[in-house]
Design a protein around this motif. Structure first.
Motif, mmCIF file in Angstrom:
data_model
loop_
_atom_site.group_PDB
_atom_site.id
_atom_site.type_symbol
_atom_site.label_atom_id
_atom_site.label_comp_id
_atom_site.label_asym_id
_atom_site.label_seq_id
_atom_site.Cartn_x
_atom_site.Cartn_y
_atom_site.Cartn_z
ATOM 1 N N ASN A 79 0.804 -1.219 0.000
ATOM 2 C CA ASN A 79 0.000 0.000 0.000
ATOM 3 C C ASN A 79 0.844 1.279 0.000
ATOM 4 O O ASN A 79 0.290 2.374 0.123
ATOM 5 C CB ASN A 79 -0.951 -0.004 1.209
ATOM 6 N N THR A 126 -3.707 -8.493 -0.097
ATOM 7 C CA THR A 126 -3.737 -7.040 -0.253
ATOM 8 C C THR A 126 -3.885 -6.655 -1.717
ATOM 9 O O THR A 126 -4.761 -5.869 -2.080
ATOM 10 C CB THR A 126 -2.456 -6.416 0.332
ATOM 11 N N ARG A 129 -7.259 -7.663 -3.123
ATOM 12 C CA ARG A 129 -8.410 -7.215 -2.321
ATOM 13 C C ARG A 129 -9.223 -8.385 -1.763
ATOM 14 O O ARG A 129 -10.449 -8.381 -1.757
ATOM 15 C CB ARG A 129 -9.284 -6.269 -3.128
ATOM 16 N N THR A 161 -4.406 -2.269 6.544
ATOM 17 C CA THR A 161 -4.965 -1.433 5.488
ATOM 18 C C THR A 161 -5.653 -0.215 6.093
ATOM 19 O O THR A 161 -5.539 0.898 5.573
ATOM 20 C CB THR A 161 -5.920 -2.253 4.601
#
Length: 185
Positions: A79, A126, A129, A161
């Motif tokens: 991320n 991640t 999703r 997240t």
């Protein structure tokens, strides 16, 4: 947004309502400081309480502190969260991870086979999703993890997240020793 000017300013504990002030004081007692991320969450008491409750619950889970940090580093890198990478690099070292372990987790490969499976599974969750294939779950299980571990990793991915996105939105000023966002070759 500059490195010293967040978009959402952390709450000054002196101006917090009594319930939030008590929560921040408890964090300070436990950690010795109140990180900027926690003070930012304090702007929304429900978010702060939810984050702390999930974090505490997962700290009592099946995965070790080092394994939880492997997940945090893998998710933080996926991320692109500089705040969380800095925080979890420091926390990871405290949990016994070496520089090589930290680098491996950030690249989603892990330094040891079991750590590699954990980092890869967290990264895949991640990146996709949560929509992972049977082969992804089979590889995770093949490293000695079970379905309870897989669900715990999902919860850790969600927790991390949450912090990653909060830091992106708020522009949280890093109050840990910074680390480069990109991994040197």
């Amino acid at each position: 947004m500059s490195a010293t000017s967040p978009r959402i300013a952390p709450l000054d504990p002196a101006s917090a309502d009594p319930a939030v002030a008590a929560t921040l004081a408890a964090v300070k007692t436990r950690l010795g400081v109140v990180p900027n991320l926690i003070r930012t969450f304090a702007r929304a008491p429900a978010a702060l309480d939810g984050y702390l409750a999930l974090s505490d619950a997962l700290a009592g889970g099946r995965l070790s502190a080092g394994q939880r940090e492997i997940v945090a580093l893998s998710v933080g890198q996926a991320n692109h969260c500089g705040y969380c990478l800095a925080a979890h690099t420091r926390i990871g070292k405290g949990a016994g991870l070496s520089e090589a372990d930290i680098r491996a987790a950030r690249t989603g490969v892990g330094a040891e086979p079991r750590d590699a499976a954990l980092a890869a599974f967290a990264r895949r969750l991640t990146d996709q999703r949560g929509v992972v294939g049977d082969d992804d779950l089979a590889a995770f299980r093949g490293a000695g993890f079970d379905d309870a571990d897989a669900l715990e990793v999902v919860a850790l991915v969600a927790l991390n997240t949450l912090t990653n996105y909060t830091n992106h939105l708020a522009g949280t000023v890093v109050d840990f020793p910074p680390v480069p966002l990109e991994i040197a070759a």
